[in-house]
Design a protein around this motif. Structure first.
Motif, PDB file in Angstrom:
ATOM      1  N   LEU A 192       0.861  -1.179   0.000  1.00  0.00           N
ATOM      2  CA  LEU A 192       0.000   0.000   0.000  1.00  0.00           C
ATOM      3  C   LEU A 192       0.896   1.227   0.000  1.00  0.00           C
ATOM      4  CD1 LEU A 192      -2.723  -1.087   2.540  1.00  0.00           C
ATOM      5  CD2 LEU A 192      -2.916  -0.937   0.061  1.00  0.00           C
ATOM      6  N   PRO A 193       0.544   2.249  -0.689  1.00  0.00           N
ATOM      7  CA  PRO A 193      -0.738   2.527  -1.317  1.00  0.00           C
ATOM      8  C   PRO A 193      -0.811   2.129  -2.785  1.00  0.00           C
ATOM      9  CG  PRO A 193       0.550   4.521  -1.332  1.00  0.00           C
ATOM     10  CD  PRO A 193       1.390   3.448  -0.662  1.00  0.00           C
ATOM     11  N   SER A 194       0.093   1.242  -3.248  1.00  0.00           N
ATOM     12  CA  SER A 194       0.002   0.839  -4.659  1.00  0.00           C
ATOM     13  C   SER A 194      -1.290   0.058  -4.894  1.00  0.00           C
ATOM     14  CB  SER A 194       1.224   0.011  -5.070  1.00  0.00           C
ATOM     15  OG  SER A 194       1.256  -1.215  -4.395  1.00  0.00           O
ATOM     16  N   TYR A 254       8.165  -4.166  -8.282  1.00  0.00           N
ATOM     17  CA  TYR A 254       7.707  -4.529  -6.942  1.00  0.00           C
ATOM     18  C   TYR A 254       8.713  -4.085  -5.881  1.00  0.00           C
ATOM     19  CZ  TYR A 254       6.611  -7.514  -2.938  1.00  0.00           C
ATOM     20  OH  TYR A 254       6.331  -7.987  -1.675  1.00  0.00           O
ATOM     21  N   LEU A 255       9.987  -4.392  -6.110  1.00  0.00           N
ATOM     22  CA  LEU A 255      11.017  -4.027  -5.140  1.00  0.00           C
ATOM     23  C   LEU A 255      11.127  -2.506  -4.978  1.00  0.00           C
ATOM     24  CD1 LEU A 255      13.734  -6.671  -6.049  1.00  0.00           C
ATOM     25  CD2 LEU A 255      12.254  -6.630  -4.017  1.00  0.00           C
ATOM     26  N   MET A 256      11.025  -1.773  -6.068  1.00  0.00           N
ATOM     27  CA  MET A 256      11.101  -0.313  -5.986  1.00  0.00           C
ATOM     28  C   MET A 256       9.866   0.257  -5.297  1.00  0.00           C
ATOM     29  SD  MET A 256      14.002   0.607  -7.131  1.00  0.00           S
ATOM     30  CE  MET A 256      14.632  -0.901  -6.425  1.00  0.00           C
ATOM     31  N   THR A 316       8.081  -0.480   2.784  1.00  0.00           N
ATOM     32  CA  THR A 316       7.488  -1.777   3.078  1.00  0.00           C
ATOM     33  C   THR A 316       8.488  -2.881   2.769  1.00  0.00           C
ATOM     34  OG1 THR A 316       5.326  -0.913   2.430  1.00  0.00           O
ATOM     35  CG2 THR A 316       5.550  -3.304   2.517  1.00  0.00           C
ATOM     36  N   ALA A 317       8.632  -3.828   3.657  1.00  0.00           N
ATOM     37  CA  ALA A 317       9.509  -4.974   3.395  1.00  0.00           C
ATOM     38  C   ALA A 317       8.838  -5.890   2.376  1.00  0.00           C
ATOM     39  CB  ALA A 317       9.781  -5.739   4.681  1.00  0.00           C
ATOM     40  N   PRO A 318       9.584  -6.342   1.367  1.00  0.00           N
ATOM     41  CA  PRO A 318       9.002  -7.281   0.394  1.00  0.00           C
ATOM     42  C   PRO A 318       8.541  -8.557   1.091  1.00  0.00           C
ATOM     43  CG  PRO A 318      11.134  -6.472  -0.366  1.00  0.00           C
ATOM     44  CD  PRO A 318      10.977  -6.021   1.055  1.00  0.00           C
ATOM     45  N   LEU A 319       7.407  -9.078   0.665  1.00  0.00           N
ATOM     46  CA  LEU A 319       6.884 -10.337   1.204  1.00  0.00           C
ATOM     47  C   LEU A 319       6.963 -11.396   0.110  1.00  0.00           C
ATOM     48  CD1 LEU A 319       3.676  -9.135   3.078  1.00  0.00           C
ATOM     49  CD2 LEU A 319       5.778 -10.018   4.089  1.00  0.00           C
ATOM     50  N   TRP A 320       7.779 -12.398   0.331  1.00  0.00           N
ATOM     51  CA  TRP A 320       7.915 -13.482  -0.633  1.00  0.00           C
ATOM     52  C   TRP A 320       7.166 -14.690  -0.104  1.00  0.00           C
ATOM     53  CZ3 TRP A 320       9.666 -11.471  -4.840  1.00  0.00           C
ATOM     54  CH2 TRP A 320      10.590 -10.429  -4.798  1.00  0.00           C
TER      55      TRP A 320
END
Length: 141
Positions: free
Chosen positions: A84-86, A118-120, A127-131
């Motif tokens: 969020l907020p994407s 996604y990473l950018m 926000t930490a990436p969630l894999w």
């Protein structure tokens, strides 16, 4: 005096209005193809230029005064939680009736690679990436 627009004029602007649910479909520019299908990832306009400058490769980018949208291959949300907020829009159908094409890709691909995007987006939003569990790991025996 009423001003009317013809359907070809509306379609030539790069969007198609879907009156059934008040979403706009971002259309691939003439001469380019989207063989993998199209979804879109949007961010509030305040992130637009920063995200554009940080992604190593950009496909088609659309924008209005509130949101910027990147075309990605269909299914780019599979096992990803976009921060969020994407906003992730399947079928590139977005809540942005005034979105216009602002960047046409230099190469043949209409897509922005989804993982760098996604990473950018995660970086810009803090926000930490969630894999998904087990992604990228070696197979266990």
């Amino acid at each position: 005096m009423a001003v009317t627009r013809t359907l070809p004029t509306l379609l030539s602007r790069g969007v198609r209005r879907d009156h059934a649910d008040r979403l706009t479909r971002l259309d691939v520019p003439v001469g380019l193809s989207a063989d993998l299908g199209c979804d879109a990832v949007g961010v509030p306009a305040r992130y637009g230029f920063r995200l554009l400058g940080r992604t190593p490769s950009n496909g088609c980018v659309f924008a209005d005064s509130n949101w910027w949208w990147w075309l990605v291959p269909a299914g780019s949300d599979l096992d990803l939680t976009w921060p969020l907020p994407s906003h992730y829009a399947r079928g590139a159908r977005v809540p942005a009736p005034d979105a216009r094409l602002i960047l046409r890709p230099e190469g043949p691909s209409v897509y922005t690679p989804p993982i760098p995007l996604y990473l950018m987006a995660c970086q810009l939003t803090g926000t930490a990436p969630l894999w998904p569990a087990g992604a990228g790991g070696a197979a266990r025996r």
